[in-house]
Design an enzyme around this catalytic site. Structure first.
Site, PDB file in Angstrom:
ATOM      1  N   GLY A 126       0.693   5.115   0.208  1.00  0.00           N
ATOM      2  CA  GLY A 126      -0.107   6.795   0.144  1.00  0.00           C
ATOM      3  C   GLY A 126       0.295   8.241   0.613  1.00  0.00           C
ATOM      4  O   GLY A 126       1.531   7.806   0.460  1.00  0.00           O
ATOM      5  N   GLY A 127      -0.628   9.332   0.433  1.00  0.00           N
ATOM      6  CA  GLY A 127      -0.249  10.582   0.608  1.00  0.00           C
ATOM      7  C   GLY A 127       0.536  10.254   2.765  1.00  0.00           C
ATOM      8  O   GLY A 127       1.340  11.058   2.762  1.00  0.00           O
ATOM      9  N   GLY A 146       0.452  -0.867   0.109  1.00  0.00           N
ATOM     10  CA  GLY A 146       0.282  -0.281   0.210  1.00  0.00           C
ATOM     11  C   GLY A 146       0.980   1.508  -0.144  1.00  0.00           C
ATOM     12  O   GLY A 146       1.960   0.979   0.702  1.00  0.00           O
ATOM     13  N   ASP A 199     -11.987   8.709  11.102  1.00  0.00           N
ATOM     14  CA  ASP A 199     -11.448   9.089   9.228  1.00  0.00           C
ATOM     15  C   ASP A 199     -11.892   7.699   9.016  1.00  0.00           C
ATOM     16  O   ASP A 199     -11.504   6.816   8.473  1.00  0.00           O
ATOM     17  CB  ASP A 199     -10.060   9.142   9.206  1.00  0.00           C
ATOM     18  CG  ASP A 199      -9.696   9.470   7.932  1.00  0.00           C
ATOM     19  OD1 ASP A 199     -10.097   9.568   6.685  1.00  0.00           O
ATOM     20  OD2 ASP A 199      -8.463   8.573   7.200  1.00  0.00           O
ATOM     21  N   LYS A 207       4.390   0.022   8.218  1.00  0.00           N
ATOM     22  CA  LYS A 207       3.767   1.250   8.097  1.00  0.00           C
ATOM     23  C   LYS A 207       5.039   2.816   8.021  1.00  0.00           C
ATOM     24  O   LYS A 207       5.136   2.837   9.245  1.00  0.00           O
ATOM     25  CB  LYS A 207       2.387   1.927   8.604  1.00  0.00           C
ATOM     26  CG  LYS A 207       2.391   3.530   8.465  1.00  0.00           C
ATOM     27  CD  LYS A 207       1.072   3.314   8.513  1.00  0.00           C
ATOM     28  CE  LYS A 207       0.573   4.989   7.909  1.00  0.00           C
ATOM     29  NZ  LYS A 207      -0.764   5.131   8.983  1.00  0.00           N
ATOM     30  N   GLY A 221       2.399   7.775   3.477  1.00  0.00           N
ATOM     31  CA  GLY A 221       3.596   6.776   3.486  1.00  0.00           C
ATOM     32  C   GLY A 221       3.448   5.361   2.892  1.00  0.00           C
ATOM     33  O   GLY A 221       2.214   5.732   2.244  1.00  0.00           O
ATOM     34  N   THR A 222       4.412   4.828   2.829  1.00  0.00           N
ATOM     35  CA  THR A 222       4.354   3.444   2.261  1.00  0.00           C
ATOM     36  C   THR A 222       3.951   2.085   3.262  1.00  0.00           C
ATOM     37  O   THR A 222       4.405   1.676   4.613  1.00  0.00           O
ATOM     38  CB  THR A 222       5.570   2.719   1.726  1.00  0.00           C
ATOM     39  OG1 THR A 222       5.889   4.434   0.761  1.00  0.00           O
ATOM     40  CG2 THR A 222       5.298   1.563   0.725  1.00  0.00           C
ATOM     41  N   VAL A 223       2.856   1.637   3.594  1.00  0.00           N
ATOM     42  CA  VAL A 223       2.999   0.290   4.168  1.00  0.00           C
ATOM     43  C   VAL A 223       3.874  -1.068   3.189  1.00  0.00           C
ATOM     44  O   VAL A 223       3.136  -1.140   1.752  1.00  0.00           O
ATOM     45  CB  VAL A 223       1.227  -0.650   4.611  1.00  0.00           C
ATOM     46  CG1 VAL A 223       1.567  -1.837   4.690  1.00  0.00           C
ATOM     47  CG2 VAL A 223       0.931   1.191   5.064  1.00  0.00           C
TER      48      VAL A 223
END
Length: 742
Positions: free
Chosen positions: A417-418, A415, A535, A436, A420-422
């Site tokens: 996104g804005g 994964g 969220d 993460k 970070g990275t998983v």
């Protein structure tokens, strides 16, 4: 005279300069704006048609330069070749109402080829009741952001400040090539028609617009705002462009600018040269010696691309102020030191050993610094004070997580996104985890204890429908978080992917909704310190192989002290799921999660995204469209076609009414998550009962699947001395989709 001109042309051609870059018949200005290559105002004078500048000689006063957009002429006010920037005049979007509704609406958009919207611009909206959005192309993706301006009178307005009261502003995402602005109103300006019933939105270079309360009463919508565009050549970067090709513009005395990250490439003059780097003779030598501050102690001698300092006779040295300067020559005794091979090898080995030893020592010191800075000692004390419970957060070393992810190999990315990275990782005990790496600024000292408290508390949450936090690594600048691995992707993937959505029937969707509600009810009511997720959306609800829901991503969560029912915060969340009352007041309550969950419920039985600018305007916001459809008796028309229903089952009607209650504008009119969970459990139980009686024993496996105990026992083990102060482990994250003010 004709002979002189002819000889000049022949001379230029003999030097190989008679290209479009150096033609004598090109116009080099329009009005007070200079036109320099790669731009040009006639065929043969520009690099490509995208760089065509039209000079309007017929306009009154000074001629006006402009380039053509898809639908309009864009006036140019300034061009800077060395910086790759262009200043233009941009239209203002407006949305006006009268007592009958919308009276007039003007949109503003721009479609560009080799140009990008500079991040020096700001997106600004002004109005009494304004919701403004800007949607743009970023590569192959469409991104949307916006802000809200609400004001009842001019009492609380601060001139020069776009804080969300009468005026709001946000930064422009980097790299947009095309954009369109849109404006809306929550109440159609019905409450403020006696003032100015219009809303306005525009892009403008930062510092070129100062907000005034007068603009709310008499804003001139026909004025043009100055904004900045970035430009570059083509789509290839400095690393991929063919530098030997004839159309590569960085020729003699210039080079491709490696500091520009594209798309396209830019040229810059070499050090010691200045001028236009896009022409063959544009970069000319700088005579540093003409500057009286050239830095030479005695004599400056200009060279091509550089200069030298000379000492007077009888002196030697570099001749520079600040260097060794000039010193008198001395008779030197020639001393030749002859060193043995062994001595040289010994010296080399000693220096190498010392270098790597110092480097390793510095690395250890840096890790210790990050460990302390991120509260590692405090976390160890908390774990030790709680008796080292098995459920406590584990503090991993950086080597453990590097080994688990094969040094963060790209093949391990699951994964991005804005935030970070998983990565998918395998620990030494063969546990599969999700690691993460966040993109966060440095934590302030006041947040360290709050971060540690939340890590300790979240690691102890043991609920079957909440993704478990296993631990963290504090030896990096930004802590790494380690979660249990959930293999089946997000709920969003299964709802909005056509091939997957057919597999999750209404019964499964109802169970997922029930499990999610139970998890949120637990976080709100059963945890020793209530947690508001802040969220909730399908992207943050993971599914395991049996479609069991797991609530994830507590990066924006807040813990609420027991003696408070609401908390003032910076508005964070995702556009389409944000509680409108929270957006307006910045007061976060557990009812904010209830609203977001109501949107998720609506997505589950409609199969539509919460917000989509690809849909008609009245359907863009799913929550508003659902409420209007429910009111008009059109529920069946908006149900997900993948549910393959011939009629609306009673349980969908019940869930839709529950979603309607969750989506109330006023928070105190919404049910609690505990009430929502209980209602969904009741509806699910009725579905299970219907399956058992209608389908009989032929489908016992399906009934047993639905009968998975939603209220399975869970533990909440809270360590001693847990602080009840409000904290946010990921408080450094900033959500961009919408902002209240600046």
């Amino acid at each position: 005279m004709h002979l002189i001109l002819l000889l000049s042309v022949v001379a230029i051609a003999s030097l190989g300069l008679a290209s479009s870059q150096d033609r004598l018949d090109c116009e080099y200005s329009c009005g007070n704006v200079s036109i320099t290559y790669p731009f040009g105002s006639r065929e043969g004078c520009y690099y490509s048609p995208d760089f065509l500048i039209t000079c309007d000689q017929s306009s009154a006063g000074e001629p006006i330069p402009f380039f053509k957009d898809n639908s309009s002429n864009v006036v140019i006010t300034n061009m800077n070749t060395s910086k790759g920037e262009m200043e233009i005049q941009m239209f203002v979007a407006s949305d006006c109402y009268n007592s009958s509704g919308r009276a007039k609406r003007l949109t503003a958009s721009l479609s560009l080829m080799d140009f990008r919207i500079s991040t020096k611009n700001r997106f600004i909206a002004i109005g009494w009741d304004t919701q403004a959005f800007i949607a743009g192309a970023l590569g192959n993706d469409i991104i949307t952001t916006g802000c809200t301006s609400i004001c009842d009178d001019t009492t609380h307005i601060t001139n020069g400040s776009c804080s969300g009261v009468g005026c709001c502003e946000i930064a422009v995402p980097k790299g947009m090539s095309t954009f369109a602005m849109s404006i809306g109103s929550s109440n159609n300006h019905t409450k403020i028609l006696e003032f100015n019933p219009c809303s306005y939105a525009f892009l403008v270079e930062e510092g070129k617009y100062d907000f005034s309360s007068h603009d709310l009463l008499d804003f001139q919508s026909d004025q043009k705002m100055r904004m900045v565009l970035d430009w570059a050549i083509g789509n290839d970067t400095c690393d991929t462009v063919n530098k030997e090709a004839d159309n590569f513009l960085c020729k003699s005395n210039s080079t491709c600018d490696q500091n520009y990250t594209g798309p396209g490439y830019r040229c810059r003059c070499l050090d010691g040269y200045k001028g236009n780097p896009y022409t063959k003779v544009g970069c000319k030598n700088i005579d540093e010696c003409e500057d009286k501050n050239h830095g030479c102690t005695h004599k400056c001698i200009d060279k091509e691309g550089y200069y030298e300092c000379k000492c007077r006779k009888g002196y030697s040295g570099d001749g520079k102020i600040g260097g060794s300067g000039c010193r008198a020559n001395r008779s030197l005794l020639t001393i030749i030191a002859i060193c043995t091979s062994a001595a040289a090898i010994f010296l080399l080995v000693s220096v190498t050993w010392l270098y790597f030893g110092i480097k390793k020592h510095r690395l250890i010191i840096l890790r210790e610094k990050f460990f302390k800075q991120n509260g590692g000692i405090m976390l160890q004390q908390r774990i030790s004070g709680d008796g080292g419970s098995h459920d406590q957060a584990k503090v991993f070393t950086i080597e453990e997580l590097k080994k688990a992810t094969n040094n963060y190999d790209e093949s391990r990315i699951i994964g991005k996104g804005g935030y970070g990275t998983v990565y998918k990782g395998v620990l030494s005990d063969n546990r599969i985890v999700a690691i993460k790496k966040s993109k966060l600024p440095e934590q302030s000292e006041s947040q360290i204890e709050q971060f540690i408290n939340e890590v300790v508390i979240l690691s102890q949450i043991n609920h079957r429908n909440v993704v478990k936090l296993i631990g963290c690594c504090l030896e990096t600048e930004v802590p790494l978080l380690v979660y249990e691995f959930i293999p089946n992707g997000t709920l969003s993937d299964h709802i909005h992917n056509e091939s997957k959505s057919l597999a999750i029937t209404w019964d499964i969707r109802l169970r997922i909704a029930t499990e999610t509600a139970e998890a949120l009810s637990y976080l709100h009511s059963a945890a020793s310190v209530p947690i508001i997720h802040r969220d909730i959306k399908p992207m943050n609800i993971l599914l395991d192989d049996n479609y069991v829901a797991k609530v994830a991503d507590f990066g924006a969560s807040r813990l609420i002290p027991m003696d408070q029912i609401e908390l003032a915060t910076i508005v964070q969340g995702t556009l389409g799921y944000l509680d409108p009352e929270y957006m307006h007041t910045s007061q976060l309550t557990d009812k904010s999660d209830v609203y977001s969950f109501g949107v998720v419920l609506t997505e589950l039985f409609t199969g539509r995204e919460a917000l989509s600018f690809a849909r008609p305007e009245e359907e863009r916001n799913l929550a508003m469209y659902f409420l209007s459809s429910l009111k008009e008796g059109r529920l069946f028309q908006i149900l997900d076609e993948h549910l393959q229903l011939n009629e609306v089952p009673s349980e969908i009607v019940q869930v839709s009414r529950l979603a309607e209650r969750c989506l109330k504008v006023r928070g105190d009119e919404r049910p609690t998550m505990k009430e929502v969970a209980m209602e969904l459990e009741r509806i699910l139980a009725s579905v299970i009962h219907k399956h058992l009686w209608v389908q009989g024993t032929s489908n016992e496996e399906e009934a047993e699947y639905l009968l998975r105990e939603p209220n399975e026992e869970y533990e909440y083990t809270n360590g001693a001395n847990t602080s009840s102060s409000t904290f946010d482990s990921m408080s450094k994250q900033t959500i961009l989709p919408i902002a209240s003010g600046r």
